[in-house]
Design an enzyme around this catalytic site. Structure first.
Site, PDB file in Angstrom:
ATOM      1  CG  HIS A 123      -3.575 -10.209   3.832  1.00  0.00           C
ATOM      2  ND1 HIS A 123      -2.922  -9.640   4.909  1.00  0.00           N
ATOM      3  CD2 HIS A 123      -3.736  -9.211   2.936  1.00  0.00           C
ATOM      4  CE1 HIS A 123      -2.708  -8.365   4.678  1.00  0.00           C
ATOM      5  NE2 HIS A 123      -3.200  -8.079   3.487  1.00  0.00           N
ATOM      6  CG  ASN A 171       1.112 -12.737   3.823  1.00  0.00           C
ATOM      7  OD1 ASN A 171       2.191 -12.722   3.235  1.00  0.00           O
ATOM      8  ND2 ASN A 171       0.398 -13.839   3.967  1.00  0.00           N
ATOM      9  CG  HIS A 176      -1.995  -1.044   1.140  1.00  0.00           C
ATOM     10  ND1 HIS A 176      -3.334  -0.752   1.065  1.00  0.00           N
ATOM     11  CD2 HIS A 176      -1.909  -2.401   1.123  1.00  0.00           C
ATOM     12  CE1 HIS A 176      -4.019  -1.881   1.012  1.00  0.00           C
ATOM     13  NE2 HIS A 176      -3.172  -2.889   1.040  1.00  0.00           N
ATOM     14  CG  LEU A 223       4.569 -11.295  -1.703  1.00  0.00           C
ATOM     15  CD1 LEU A 223       4.133 -12.331  -0.676  1.00  0.00           C
ATOM     16  CD2 LEU A 223       4.599 -11.905  -3.098  1.00  0.00           C
ATOM     17  CG  ASP A 254      -0.016 -17.328  -2.946  1.00  0.00           C
ATOM     18  OD1 ASP A 254       0.403 -17.677  -1.823  1.00  0.00           O
ATOM     19  OD2 ASP A 254       0.161 -16.190  -3.420  1.00  0.00           O
ATOM     20  CG  ASP A 283      -4.666 -10.140  -1.376  1.00  0.00           C
ATOM     21  OD1 ASP A 283      -5.387  -9.143  -1.615  1.00  0.00           O
ATOM     22  OD2 ASP A 283      -3.519 -10.042  -0.921  1.00  0.00           O
ATOM     23  N   GLY A 292      -0.608  -8.383  -3.541  1.00  0.00           N
ATOM     24  CA  GLY A 292      -1.699  -9.276  -3.911  1.00  0.00           C
ATOM     25  C   GLY A 292      -1.145 -10.561  -4.491  1.00  0.00           C
TER      26      GLY A 292
END
Length: 388
Positions: free
Chosen positions: A215, A218, A141, A305, A248, A273, A307
């Protein structure tokens, strides 16, 4: 139109059942009957032994098909991304905004409110991720938007977002308890994320009304022996606290998925995400913030990272095949549990009489996608181009 889905193994949200058929009428399930009781039906769909499971529900998805929700507040932009995820079996979702301006949040609320008027759109609300974060845990962000919450902003978000915003993610250590309570009392669920809070601060935030962690693992304070952090607080949290997890193989180790599942079974659900699926984007820029696609990951210029590059279908396959969580439980994590968190499990997450006719048809052995049905209608799936 009445349709009958037969010759399949049905996961009804609780367990697998055989020798049954699902009868739909319009966008609803009319009944589930023993196949020996099928008489007088014309539109019979033979699924040839495949699995019929509830449509996936994704409560954190940033974009798809080349569209990114935060970038453009328009119905067309939403439709592009929604369709990309629908093609992978996501029949209901929360479009998710990354940290942005108040004006953009308000504009996006108006778009989502309009889309929610159509119960068949798949849009079940909005997830506002940020901007009230701890800068130390900002992840991908932009610092240009990360800020402290003010009375004015919270009041405007409630005014424009009540009934629309279904998750607001914030760092509990930088948001006043009164603001958390204001949001919760207005019907806006609050999730802890992008946070460097202590275990004690997290538990106090759960007491104040936070009912979710964003999430897991993370962009949050980690679990250590002397300082359990937000991760430890979630693993030790009350039964009303849920958590989303990205499966993932990049955002967390598959063993970490299993550990979290053992601690919070029934409250841990899958989220993609996803930044983009269907048509992976090599790089993009939002508010002068640059994101790149490399080695199956979306990354910022500093290597954070940004997403994921997976769909909910990928997440289900990974959860079962790599994290070794049994299939019925994996499917609950992709539909029933997020529906329960949202309070919509009287319409979503099950294959039962009266529920929405949102289905995914999967190959029995591989879990590869065969078909998707949204509101009783077969989805015309575009060419699949996964970034994974």
């Amino acid at each position: 139109m009445t349709q009958v889905f037969t010759n399949c193994s049905i996961f009804n949200g609780e367990n697998f059942v055989g020798n049954r058929a699902v009868v739909t009428e319009g966008n609803r399930i009319k009944k589930v009957v023993h196949k020996s009781n099928l008489f007088g039906y014309e539109n019979i769909i033979d699924l040839k032994g495949a699995l019929l499971v509830p449509g996936f529900i994704d409560l954190q998805v940033n974009g798809g098909g080349g569209a990114f929700y935060t970038q453009e507040a328009s119905i067309e932009n939403y439709k592009v991304s929604n369709k990309a995820h629908l093609d992978f079996g996501t029949t209901a979702l929360l479009p998710t905004l990354v940290s942005t301006s108040l004006d953009n949040i308000i504009a996006q609320c108006k778009i989502v409110k309009e889309m929610m008027k159509d119960s068949d759109s798949g849009v079940i609300g909005l997830h506002v991720e940020g901007p009230y974060f701890n800068p130390e845990r900002k992840g991908a962000h932009s610092l240009d938007f990360i800020r402290e919450a003010t009375d004015y902003e919270i009041e405007k978000i409630i005014e424009e977002g009540a009934g629309v915003i279904k998750i607001l993610t914030c760092a509990p250590e930088v948001v006043k308890e009164k603001h958390i309570k204001m949001l919760v009392e207005a019907g806006i669920p609050v999730s802890a994320g992008h946070s460097n809070c202590t275990y004690e601060q997290a538990m106090k935030a759960f007491d104040a009304g936070i009912t979710k962690v964003t999430h897991l693992y993370n962009a949050q304070s980690q679990f250590t022996s002397r300082a359990p952090g937000l991760v430890g607080a979630f693993l030790d949290s009350p039964d009303n606290v849920y958590g989303g997890i990205i499966v993932d193989g990049v955002h967390c180790n598959y063993a970490s998925v299993r550990i979290a599942h053992r601690a919070k079974k029934g409250k841990l659900f899958l989220v993609s995400d996803a930044s983009f699926v269907k048509h992976p984007v090599d790089n993009f820029e939002i508010d002068e913030f640059k994101i790149f696609f490399k080695d199956g990951m979306y990354l910022t210029e500093t290597g954070n990272l940004a997403g994921s590059a997976v769909s909910m279908l990928d997440s289900v396959q990974n959860c079962f095949k790599e994290a070794n969580i049994e299939l019925a439980e994996t499917l609950k994590m992709s539909s029933r549990y997020p529906a329960e968190f949202m309070g919509i499990d009287d319409e979503y997450g099950y294959i039962k009489k009266g529920y929405r006719a949102d289905f995914v048809v999967l190959e029995r052995d591989t879990l590869n996608l065969i078909d998707v049905y949204k509101s009783g209608e077969k989805v015309e799936i575009d060419e699949i181009v996964s970034a994974q």
